[in-house]
Write a protein that holds these residues in place. Structure first.
Motif, mmCIF file in Angstrom:
data_model
loop_
_atom_site.group_PDB
_atom_site.id
_atom_site.type_symbol
_atom_site.label_atom_id
_atom_site.label_comp_id
_atom_site.label_asym_id
_atom_site.label_seq_id
_atom_site.Cartn_x
_atom_site.Cartn_y
_atom_site.Cartn_z
ATOM 1 N N GLN A 193 -2.287 17.195 -10.737
ATOM 2 C CA GLN A 193 -2.633 16.820 -12.102
ATOM 3 C C GLN A 193 -2.261 17.891 -13.126
ATOM 4 O OE1 GLN A 193 -3.911 13.685 -12.779
ATOM 5 N NE2 GLN A 193 -3.443 13.413 -10.604
ATOM 6 N N TRP A 194 -2.388 19.152 -12.730
ATOM 7 C CA TRP A 194 -2.086 20.255 -13.637
ATOM 8 C C TRP A 194 -1.084 21.202 -12.992
ATOM 9 C CZ3 TRP A 194 -7.630 22.131 -15.434
ATOM 10 C CH2 TRP A 194 -8.165 21.195 -16.325
ATOM 11 N N ILE A 195 -0.148 21.686 -13.813
ATOM 12 C CA ILE A 195 0.818 22.698 -13.375
ATOM 13 C C ILE A 195 0.712 23.855 -14.360
ATOM 14 C CG2 ILE A 195 3.231 23.206 -12.855
ATOM 15 C CD1 ILE A 195 3.588 20.085 -12.719
ATOM 16 N N ARG A 196 0.382 25.022 -13.847
ATOM 17 C CA ARG A 196 0.133 26.191 -14.699
ATOM 18 C C ARG A 196 1.197 27.258 -14.430
ATOM 19 N NH1 ARG A 196 -4.412 27.326 -17.284
ATOM 20 N NH2 ARG A 196 -5.553 25.753 -16.067
ATOM 21 N N LEU A 197 1.632 27.923 -15.479
ATOM 22 C CA LEU A 197 2.685 28.931 -15.343
ATOM 23 C C LEU A 197 2.134 30.332 -15.626
ATOM 24 C CD1 LEU A 197 5.706 29.544 -14.902
ATOM 25 C CD2 LEU A 197 6.007 29.316 -17.376
ATOM 26 N N HIS A 198 2.401 31.239 -14.698
ATOM 27 C CA HIS A 198 2.003 32.636 -14.862
ATOM 28 C C HIS A 198 3.222 33.556 -14.934
ATOM 29 C CE1 HIS A 198 -2.386 32.364 -14.250
ATOM 30 N NE2 HIS A 198 -2.095 31.333 -13.478
ATOM 31 N N TYR A 199 3.000 34.718 -15.545
ATOM 32 C CA TYR A 199 3.988 35.803 -15.559
ATOM 33 C C TYR A 199 5.325 35.378 -16.146
ATOM 34 C CZ TYR A 199 0.415 37.101 -12.172
ATOM 35 O OH TYR A 199 -0.784 37.320 -11.551
ATOM 36 N N ALA A 200 5.241 34.775 -17.330
ATOM 37 C CA ALA A 200 6.443 34.316 -18.021
ATOM 38 C C ALA A 200 7.054 35.488 -18.793
ATOM 39 C CB ALA A 200 6.106 33.167 -18.968
ATOM 40 N N ASP B 130 14.227 27.913 -25.323
ATOM 41 C CA ASP B 130 13.800 26.777 -26.148
ATOM 42 C C ASP B 130 13.535 25.553 -25.281
ATOM 43 O OD1 ASP B 130 14.047 28.369 -28.360
ATOM 44 O OD2 ASP B 130 15.951 27.499 -29.039
ATOM 45 N N GLU B 131 14.336 25.356 -24.243
ATOM 46 C CA GLU B 131 14.120 24.223 -23.348
ATOM 47 C C GLU B 131 12.769 24.327 -22.654
ATOM 48 O OE1 GLU B 131 16.204 21.925 -19.531
ATOM 49 O OE2 GLU B 131 16.919 23.911 -20.154
ATOM 50 N N LEU B 132 12.369 25.527 -22.281
ATOM 51 C CA LEU B 132 11.079 25.723 -21.639
ATOM 52 C C LEU B 132 9.941 25.390 -22.610
ATOM 53 C CD1 LEU B 132 9.400 26.600 -19.226
ATOM 54 C CD2 LEU B 132 9.662 28.983 -19.979
ATOM 55 N N ILE B 133 10.074 25.806 -23.861
ATOM 56 C CA ILE B 133 9.058 25.484 -24.868
ATOM 57 C C ILE B 133 8.940 23.975 -25.034
ATOM 58 C CG2 ILE B 133 8.419 25.711 -27.301
ATOM 59 C CD1 ILE B 133 9.791 28.430 -27.304
ATOM 60 N N ARG B 134 10.070 23.287 -25.077
ATOM 61 C CA ARG B 134 10.040 21.825 -25.214
ATOM 62 C C ARG B 134 9.370 21.169 -24.013
ATOM 63 N NH1 ARG B 134 15.289 22.865 -27.409
ATOM 64 N NH2 ARG B 134 16.263 22.396 -25.387
ATOM 65 N N THR B 135 9.548 21.735 -22.837
ATOM 66 C CA THR B 135 8.910 21.192 -21.638
ATOM 67 C C THR B 135 7.393 21.331 -21.725
ATOM 68 O OG1 THR B 135 10.868 21.753 -20.322
ATOM 69 C CG2 THR B 135 8.826 21.324 -19.118
ATOM 70 N N PHE B 136 6.923 22.467 -22.203
ATOM 71 C CA PHE B 136 5.492 22.655 -22.408
ATOM 72 C C PHE B 136 4.950 21.599 -23.368
ATOM 73 C CE2 PHE B 136 5.756 26.761 -20.396
ATOM 74 C CZ PHE B 136 4.451 27.019 -19.975
ATOM 75 N N ALA B 137 5.696 21.341 -24.408
ATOM 76 C CA ALA B 137 5.233 20.404 -25.427
ATOM 77 C C ALA B 137 5.236 18.963 -24.934
ATOM 78 C CB ALA B 137 6.103 20.526 -26.674
ATOM 79 N N ALA B 138 6.208 18.599 -24.104
ATOM 80 C CA ALA B 138 6.430 17.191 -23.770
ATOM 81 C C ALA B 138 5.800 16.735 -22.462
ATOM 82 C CB ALA B 138 7.937 16.915 -23.724
ATOM 83 N N ASN B 139 5.639 17.628 -21.494
ATOM 84 C CA ASN B 139 5.178 17.211 -20.172
ATOM 85 C C ASN B 139 3.655 17.295 -20.106
ATOM 86 O OD1 ASN B 139 4.523 17.009 -17.375
ATOM 87 N ND2 ASN B 139 6.608 17.626 -16.856
ATOM 88 N N PRO B 140 2.956 16.168 -19.963
ATOM 89 C CA PRO B 140 1.489 16.180 -20.009
ATOM 90 C C PRO B 140 0.835 16.887 -18.826
ATOM 91 C CG PRO B 140 2.293 13.997 -19.422
ATOM 92 C CD PRO B 140 3.497 14.796 -19.822
ATOM 93 N N LYS B 141 1.541 17.043 -17.725
ATOM 94 C CA LYS B 141 0.953 17.732 -16.570
ATOM 95 C C LYS B 141 1.089 19.253 -16.653
ATOM 96 C CE LYS B 141 0.972 14.241 -12.900
ATOM 97 N NZ LYS B 141 1.338 13.986 -11.486
ATOM 98 N N VAL B 142 1.938 19.734 -17.524
ATOM 99 C CA VAL B 142 2.108 21.183 -17.682
ATOM 100 C C VAL B 142 1.009 21.693 -18.607
ATOM 101 C CG1 VAL B 142 3.610 23.024 -18.497
ATOM 102 C CG2 VAL B 142 4.590 21.060 -17.284
ATOM 103 N N CYS B 143 0.154 22.553 -18.082
ATOM 104 C CA CYS B 143 -0.953 23.081 -18.875
ATOM 105 C C CYS B 143 -0.427 23.794 -20.115
ATOM 106 C CB CYS B 143 -1.786 24.060 -18.045
ATOM 107 S SG CYS B 143 -2.671 23.304 -16.677
ATOM 108 N N LYS B 144 -1.094 23.570 -21.220
ATOM 109 C CA LYS B 144 -0.732 24.248 -22.477
ATOM 110 C C LYS B 144 -1.299 25.662 -22.441
ATOM 111 C CE LYS B 144 1.149 20.402 -23.756
ATOM 112 N NZ LYS B 144 1.004 19.640 -22.510
ATOM 113 N N TYR B 145 -0.730 26.436 -21.552
ATOM 114 C CA TYR B 145 -1.238 27.771 -21.227
ATOM 115 C C TYR B 145 -0.040 28.641 -20.885
ATOM 116 C CZ TYR B 145 -3.784 31.353 -18.433
ATOM 117 O OH TYR B 145 -4.293 32.519 -17.921
#
Length: 448
Positions: free
Chosen positions: A236-243, A250-265
């Motif tokens: 349900q949730w995918i969290r990213l550490h150590y970015a 920019d593509e990574l930022i868009r993925t955060f914004a668009a993918n509902p399973k990617v935690c806004k974190y």
């Protein structure tokens, strides 16, 4: 299926250090279980104890040595037959461990834990096996893990090692150069974890935003990986550490914004704000770059929670540098922040720099910065009062009808929690919770 040869032996794994060690311990647990040994939580019940050590900074090394010595006492007071030491400390200091702690019966480095069952067998047979080679393993062949029952969140290691050569860091000495796993391997591991009841996966690497460049023709493949993982049933949730900020595309930022399973974190270790300190640390970019990146992330993902880590007392850090770092923290207003005092590590370039800061000053600066962050974090947290948030319910508090969980804005174990009343579902499920109270780091609310 592997032959069940170890049914009479009980094995306990004691894990120290970072999340990467937790992943290694889970994989060792799977191999041990598959071989037929009985896994136990209490080392006092074990005939074999594995201490998975950390060797990153002095405090971690000291903790690891003390834990090894504590476990060694079980040879006199418990049932212990074999004490095996694994992890980063062994990768750097195997000779010291072998010569100074004779109770240790076996050694395994960061790239050889897949041999753990053989090491156990050899140590029980009276040998003293030493498996410390070049740490080049990438987990492509051993993706199965045994997670503890009642666990709903797990870390996935998407890459190992590091090529960035920060002057303060000894990770490349212990974990080797940067090497990504394939997307297929990571997705397969996520499916395996989901089948065990895991609903949240946290992606970790020493440099996660550089993922894939070494095996996919130089392409930054983290956005593709996030999207592929979001297709795994049960996650349900995918969290990213150590970015790493230098590769936050920019593509990574868009993925955060668009993918509902990617935690806004976003967990983005910055280490410092001042340009000449960043240069001494050999970190890419400067404060202007950091500010521009933070502004871009917040513009595209307005509800994002930002976490960072900072180092105080790096060689050459003046009182003026520290004062400007404090102003930087007040200005950026991170949701979560961790502060470390600089640790002078053997064989690192920073250890040879002039103008080292004394320990008392480092501790004073760390405490001052955390006091500033407490106020910022409490203020940032207050914005959730009155909002309805998704909360992953993880445990019963043990009193009344209070359960404890986390929002997508808080990582397991290191960030805040939500104390929830009115929950009637199963642990591991996500509930809609109206937030009624906020604290420095935690929240409280009621199921709606």
């Amino acid at each position: 299926m592997a032959e069940k040869v170890g049914s009479r032996e009980k094995v306990a794994i004691v894990t120290l250090g970072c999340e990467k060690n937790l992943v290694d311990s889970d994989m060792m647990a799977h191999l041990i279980d598959e071989k037929g040994y009985e896994l136990v939580d209490n080392p006092e019940e074990a005939t074999v104890v594995i201490v998975n050590t950390c060797g990153f900074i002095d405090a971690a090394k000291e903790e690891s040595v003390n834990k090894i010595l504590d476990m060694a006492e079980l040879k006199e007071t418990g049932k212990l037959k074999s004490l095996v030491v694994a992890g980063c400390l062994t990768q750097r200091y195997k000779e010291d461990i072998l010569s100074e702690i004779p109770e240790v019966d076996g050694i395994v480095g960061t790239g050889d834990f897949m041999s753990i069952t053989g090491i156990i067998e050899e140590s029980l047979a009276g040998k003293r096996p030493i498996y410390v080679g070049n740490p080049i393993f990438t987990y492509e062949d051993v993706v199965k893990r045994k997670v503890k029952e009642g666990t709903y969140s797990a870390y996935i290691k998407i890459a190992e090692g590091c090529d960035n050569a920060c002057t303060f860091c000894s990770i490349p000495l212990m974990r080797g150069g940067f090497r990504s796993r394939t997307i297929e391997s990571i997705v397969e591991e996520a499916k395996h974890l989901a089948a065990q009841g895991i609903v949240e996966v946290s992606l970790i690497a020493q440099d996660s935003t550089n993922y894939g460049t070494d095996i996919y023709d130089g392409k930054h493949m983290l956005p593709e990986l996030l999207n592929r993982l979001s297709e795994v049933d049960g996650i349900q949730w995918i969290r990213l550490h150590y970015a790493y900020p230098g590769f936050f595309t920019d593509e990574l930022i868009r993925t955060f914004a668009a993918n509902p399973k990617v935690c806004k974190y976003v967990d983005m270790p910055l280490q410092h704000s001042e340009d000449h300190i960043l240069k001494r640390m050999r970190r890419p970019g400067r404060q202007t770059d950091i500010r521009e990146l933070v502004a871009k992330i917040r513009a595209e993902v307005p509800d994002v929670a930002l976490r960072t880590s900072l180092i105080v007392g790096f060689p050459g850090e003046t009182e003026e540098d520290f004062a400007r770092l404090c102003e930087f923290v007040k200005d950026i207003r991170f949701d979560r922040l961790g502060v470390f005092t600089y640790s002078n590590e053997d064989d690192t370039p920073a250890s040879r720099l002039p103008d080292h800061v004394d320990e008392e000053t480092k501790e004073k600066r760390a405490n001052m910065l955390m006091e500033i962050q407490r106020e910022v974090a409490g203020d940032r947290n207050s914005r959730f009062v009155g909002e309805v948030l998704d909360v992953l319910i993880e445990r019963y508090e043990g009193r009344g009808d209070i359960y404890v969980g986390r929002t997508q804005y808080d990582a397991p174990e290191i960030d805040g929690e939500v104390f929830v009343s009115g929950f009637k579902g199963e642990l591991g499920s996500i509930a809609k919770v109206k937030i009624t109270h906020s604290f420095e780091y935690d929240l409280a609310g009621e199921v709606v």
